[in-house]
Design a protein around this motif. Structure first.
Motif, PDB file in Angstrom:
ATOM      1  N   TYR A   1      -4.662  10.003   6.492  1.00 29.33           N
ATOM      2  CA  TYR A   1      -5.272   8.919   5.709  1.00 29.33           C
ATOM      3  C   TYR A   1      -6.790   9.002   5.826  1.00 29.33           C
ATOM      4  O   TYR A   1      -7.343   9.064   6.933  1.00 29.33           O
ATOM      5  N   VAL A   2      -7.477   8.999   4.691  1.00 28.39           N
ATOM      6  CA  VAL A   2      -8.938   9.133   4.689  1.00 28.39           C
ATOM      7  C   VAL A   2      -9.618   7.897   4.101  1.00 28.39           C
ATOM      8  O   VAL A   2     -10.831   7.886   3.912  1.00 28.39           O
ATOM      9  N   GLY A   3      -8.864   6.855   3.827  1.00 24.48           N
ATOM     10  CA  GLY A   3      -9.455   5.611   3.353  1.00 24.48           C
ATOM     11  C   GLY A   3      -9.846   4.721   4.519  1.00 24.48           C
ATOM     12  O   GLY A   3      -9.598   5.037   5.689  1.00 24.48           O
ATOM     13  N   GLY A   4     -10.457   3.609   4.241  1.00 25.57           N
ATOM     14  CA  GLY A   4     -10.840   2.651   5.270  1.00 25.57           C
ATOM     15  C   GLY A   4      -9.901   1.462   5.311  1.00 25.57           C
ATOM     16  O   GLY A   4      -8.989   1.334   4.482  1.00 25.57           O
ATOM     17  N   PHE A   5     -10.132   0.578   6.270  1.00 23.65           N
ATOM     18  CA  PHE A   5      -9.285  -0.606   6.410  1.00 23.65           C
ATOM     19  C   PHE A   5      -9.342  -1.482   5.166  1.00 23.65           C
ATOM     20  O   PHE A   5      -8.323  -1.983   4.684  1.00 23.65           O
ATOM     21  N   PHE A   6     -10.555  -1.656   4.630  1.00 23.94           N
ATOM     22  CA  PHE A   6     -10.704  -2.568   3.500  1.00 23.94           C
ATOM     23  C   PHE A   6     -10.121  -1.995   2.212  1.00 23.94           C
ATOM     24  O   PHE A   6      -9.878  -2.740   1.262  1.00 23.94           O
ATOM     25  N   ASN A   7      -9.885  -0.669   2.176  1.00 26.85           N
ATOM     26  CA  ASN A   7      -9.190  -0.090   1.019  1.00 26.85           C
ATOM     27  C   ASN A   7      -7.745  -0.576   0.947  1.00 26.85           C
ATOM     28  O   ASN A   7      -7.123  -0.547  -0.122  1.00 26.85           O
ATOM     29  N   LEU A   8      -7.210  -0.999   2.093  1.00 26.71           N
ATOM     30  CA  LEU A   8      -5.837  -1.497   2.132  1.00 26.71           C
ATOM     31  C   LEU A   8      -5.737  -2.922   1.586  1.00 26.71           C
ATOM     32  O   LEU A   8      -4.635  -3.395   1.295  1.00 26.71           O
ATOM     33  N   LEU A   9      -6.882  -3.603   1.465  1.00 26.18           N
ATOM     34  CA  LEU A   9      -6.879  -4.997   0.998  1.00 26.18           C
ATOM     35  C   LEU A   9      -7.142  -5.049  -0.500  1.00 26.18           C
ATOM     36  O   LEU A   9      -8.024  -5.762  -0.977  1.00 26.18           O
ATOM     37  N   ASN A  10      -6.363  -4.296  -1.257  1.00 24.68           N
ATOM     38  CA  ASN A  10      -6.491  -4.269  -2.711  1.00 24.68           C
ATOM     39  C   ASN A  10      -5.616  -5.362  -3.330  1.00 24.68           C
ATOM     40  O   ASN A  10      -4.725  -5.914  -2.658  1.00 24.68           O
TER      41      ASN A  10
ATOM     42  N   ASN B   1       0.813  -1.214   0.000  1.00 25.75           N
ATOM     43  CA  ASN B   1       0.000   0.000   0.000  1.00 25.75           C
ATOM     44  C   ASN B   1       0.848   1.266   0.000  1.00 25.75           C
ATOM     45  O   ASN B   1       0.493   2.254  -0.641  1.00 25.75           O
ATOM     46  N   ILE B   2       1.979   1.227   0.720  1.00 27.59           N
ATOM     47  CA  ILE B   2       2.850   2.404   0.745  1.00 27.59           C
ATOM     48  C   ILE B   2       3.370   2.701  -0.657  1.00 27.59           C
ATOM     49  O   ILE B   2       3.377   3.852  -1.110  1.00 27.59           O
ATOM     50  N   VAL B   3       3.811   1.686  -1.360  1.00 25.98           N
ATOM     51  CA  VAL B   3       4.355   1.883  -2.709  1.00 25.98           C
ATOM     52  C   VAL B   3       3.237   2.250  -3.690  1.00 25.98           C
ATOM     53  O   VAL B   3       3.425   3.126  -4.553  1.00 25.98           O
ATOM     54  N   ARG B   4       2.095   1.627  -3.561  1.00 25.46           N
ATOM     55  CA  ARG B   4       0.973   1.879  -4.471  1.00 25.46           C
ATOM     56  C   ARG B   4       0.418   3.287  -4.313  1.00 25.46           C
ATOM     57  O   ARG B   4       0.024   3.933  -5.282  1.00 25.46           O
ATOM     58  N   GLY B   5       0.403   3.782  -3.071  1.00 25.61           N
ATOM     59  CA  GLY B   5      -0.201   5.073  -2.794  1.00 25.61           C
ATOM     60  C   GLY B   5      -1.554   4.908  -2.130  1.00 25.61           C
ATOM     61  O   GLY B   5      -2.306   3.982  -2.451  1.00 25.61           O
ATOM     62  N   VAL B   6      -1.853   5.785  -1.178  1.00 18.97           N
ATOM     63  CA  VAL B   6      -3.099   5.697  -0.420  1.00 18.97           C
ATOM     64  C   VAL B   6      -3.804   7.047  -0.450  1.00 18.97           C
ATOM     65  O   VAL B   6      -3.249   8.060  -0.875  1.00 18.97           O
ATOM     66  N   ALA B   7      -5.031   7.046   0.017  1.00 19.06           N
ATOM     67  CA  ALA B   7      -5.849   8.266   0.014  1.00 19.06           C
ATOM     68  C   ALA B   7      -5.448   9.158   1.182  1.00 19.06           C
ATOM     69  O   ALA B   7      -5.732   8.847   2.342  1.00 19.06           O
ATOM     70  N   LEU B   8      -4.759  10.260   0.885  1.00 16.68           N
ATOM     71  CA  LEU B   8      -4.380  11.250   1.887  1.00 16.68           C
ATOM     72  C   LEU B   8      -5.066  12.572   1.563  1.00 16.68           C
ATOM     73  O   LEU B   8      -5.216  12.925   0.385  1.00 16.68           O
ATOM     74  N   ASP B   9      -5.466  13.316   2.603  1.00 14.66           N
ATOM     75  CA  ASP B   9      -6.043  14.637   2.361  1.00 14.66           C
ATOM     76  C   ASP B   9      -4.933  15.685   2.362  1.00 14.66           C
ATOM     77  O   ASP B   9      -3.735  15.358   2.444  1.00 14.66           O
ATOM     78  N   ALA B  10      -5.310  16.947   2.291  1.00 13.15           N
ATOM     79  CA  ALA B  10      -4.310  18.027   2.209  1.00 13.15           C
ATOM     80  C   ALA B  10      -3.476  18.134   3.477  1.00 13.15           C
ATOM     81  O   ALA B  10      -2.374  18.706   3.454  1.00 13.15           O
ATOM     82  N   ASP B  11      -3.977  17.602   4.602  1.00 17.61           N
ATOM     83  CA  ASP B  11      -3.225  17.611   5.858  1.00 17.61           C
ATOM     84  C   ASP B  11      -2.406  16.337   6.045  1.00 17.61           C
ATOM     85  O   ASP B  11      -1.901  16.078   7.142  1.00 17.61           O
ATOM     86  N   HIS B  12      -2.296  15.548   4.985  1.00 14.91           N
ATOM     87  CA  HIS B  12      -1.524  14.304   4.984  1.00 14.91           C
ATOM     88  C   HIS B  12      -2.114  13.261   5.939  1.00 14.91           C
ATOM     89  O   HIS B  12      -1.376  12.437   6.494  1.00 14.91           O
TER      90      HIS B  12
ATOM     91  N   ALA C   1      -1.673  -4.970  -3.024  1.00 14.00           N
ATOM     92  CA  ALA C   1      -1.168  -5.135  -1.668  1.00 14.00           C
ATOM     93  C   ALA C   1      -1.289  -6.576  -1.197  1.00 14.00           C
ATOM     94  O   ALA C   1      -0.393  -7.102  -0.522  1.00 14.00           O
ATOM     95  N   LEU C   2      -2.387  -7.239  -1.541  1.00 16.52           N
ATOM     96  CA  LEU C   2      -2.542  -8.645  -1.155  1.00 16.52           C
ATOM     97  C   LEU C   2      -1.495  -9.524  -1.833  1.00 16.52           C
ATOM     98  O   LEU C   2      -0.985 -10.475  -1.226  1.00 16.52           O
ATOM     99  N   LEU C   3      -1.166  -9.209  -3.082  1.00 15.79           N
ATOM    100  CA  LEU C   3      -0.086  -9.945  -3.753  1.00 15.79           C
ATOM    101  C   LEU C   3       1.239  -9.689  -3.043  1.00 15.79           C
ATOM    102  O   LEU C   3       2.071 -10.601  -2.906  1.00 15.79           O
ATOM    103  N   GLY C   4       1.441  -8.445  -2.575  1.00 18.81           N
ATOM    104  CA  GLY C   4       2.634  -8.155  -1.789  1.00 18.81           C
ATOM    105  C   GLY C   4       2.673  -8.963  -0.509  1.00 18.81           C
ATOM    106  O   GLY C   4       3.732  -9.460  -0.106  1.00 18.81           O
ATOM    107  N   GLY C   5       1.509  -9.138   0.129  1.00 20.32           N
ATOM    108  CA  GLY C   5       1.455  -9.952   1.332  1.00 20.32           C
ATOM    109  C   GLY C   5       1.772 -11.411   1.057  1.00 20.32           C
ATOM    110  O   GLY C   5       2.498 -12.059   1.824  1.00 20.32           O
ATOM    111  N   LEU C   6       1.240 -11.949  -0.028  1.00 22.30           N
ATOM    112  CA  LEU C   6       1.563 -13.334  -0.402  1.00 22.30           C
ATOM    113  C   LEU C   6       3.045 -13.478  -0.730  1.00 22.30           C
ATOM    114  O   LEU C   6       3.656 -14.521  -0.458  1.00 22.30           O
TER     115      LEU C   6
END
Length: 339
Positions: A149-158, A136-147, A161-166
């Protein structure tokens, strides 16, 4: 070279060292029910990492501390946005550490099975979630102007990222199997060697797909080169495992982990936490501490890092010999007190 760049590189080295050393610890824990067919064999597997596992975890503490001191904005965004998965990792590591200490305190099979389950889960869960987090760090995540994170937990299970976990899960398992083949003798060594050779094909497929996806998505020349070197090292590890050259196989799996980690950090630079909206990304410049803080940290690192490396190297040298079941005495834990 700017100190921000220097500390970004040092943090990459710390994470690479952590994955290199803790990776085979995780692999041993994951393989505990596979290669440990009775209590003495399971104790043998645990004893291969007994003198070093807690020292290996120091690399994680130093990596986290260095991130906090050098890039506080990165640390704050990472640990607030990834709070739940990092909490799960922390709980798993705590349970695993407690299990190492407590499984032998009572001479009871059910007692040991429960703690063994903590060792297995405490190894498998971080091995998977570290890959998901870095994906997720390499892919990029949803950050607002104050840096933030504005996404949810399940947004991290893309999927990426899951392939990275495997990838981290299977690669650490292979690393652990090779380590056990290198560190033991007798039947356990033979079984570990055969398992390492068997795991080679699936690991190449999964890790190769993840590295290829990363290289295509980011088109970074440095990342391409390091990914190619990591793939070559992994192929060499599998060939060495087939040939039962445990030393070369362990060096190759270690090189794979280090090169793959460097590839991710090179792909990431100059961002430290890329956002889906580029303007909101955290970089080595807008996430860093003051130049004075970085200067003081640099002097501390120059003085103390060689001492830590020398001590850890000495520890591995002292405990370098192979272990067999013959080295494991019969269980002599105190009987459980009746209540």
């Amino acid at each position: 070279m700017e100190l921000t760049t220097v500390w970004f590189a040092l943090i990459a080295i710390l994470w690479a060292g952590y994955f290199l050393l803790e990776g085979f610890d995780f692999g041993v824990g994951i393989l505990l029910p596979v290669l440990g067919r009775d209590e003495r064999e399971r104790r043998l597997l645990i004893n291969t990492i007994g003198p070093v596992w807690d020292g290996n975890e120091v690399w994680l503490l130093v990596a986290g501390g260095a991130t906090f001191a050098a890039f506080p904005e990165w640390y704050a965004t990472l640990f607030s946005g990834f709070f739940l998965p990092l909490l799960i990792i922390l709980v798993a590591l705590i349970l695993r550490g407690v299990a190492f200490e407590y499984r032998g305190k009572v001479d009871d099979d059910r007692w040991r099975r429960r703690w063994d389950a903590c060792i297995i889960g405490g190894s498998l869960v971080p091995a998977l979630l570290w890959g998901v987090a870095f994906g997720n760090i390499v892919r990029g995540v949803a950050l607002d102007a104050d840096h933030e994170y504005v996404g949810g937990f399940f947004n991290l299970l893309n999927p990426y990222a899951l392939l990275g976990g495997l990838t981290t899960l299977t690669l650490f398992t292979l690393h652990g199997a090779v380590f056990l083949a290198l560190k033991t003798d007798g039947e356990v060594r033979e079984r570990a060697g055969r398992l390492a050779a068997t795991l080679g094909g699936p690991v190449i497929a999964i890790a190769g797909a993840f590295l290829l996806w990363t290289a295509i998505a980011h088109r970074d020349h440095g990342g391409w080169i390091l990914s190619a070197l990591a793939a070559a090292a992994l192929a060499g590890a599998v060939l060495a495992a087939y040939a039962r050259r445990e030393g070369w196989a362990f060096l190759a799996t270690g090189a794979t982990i280090v090169l793959a980690t460097f590839a991710l950090f090179v792909t990431l630079f100059p961002d430290v936490m890329p956002a889906t909206v580029a303007a909101n990304s955290l970089t080595v410049d807008n996430a860093s501490s003051t130049p004075y803080t970085l200067k003081v940290m640099t002097w501390v690192a120059v003085i103390f890092t060689p001492v830590v490396l020398a001590y850890q190297g000495w520890t591995y040298w002292v405990f370098r010999k192979r272990l067999t079941v013959a080295h494991i005495p019969p269980a002599s834990a105190p009987a459980r007190e009746k209540v």
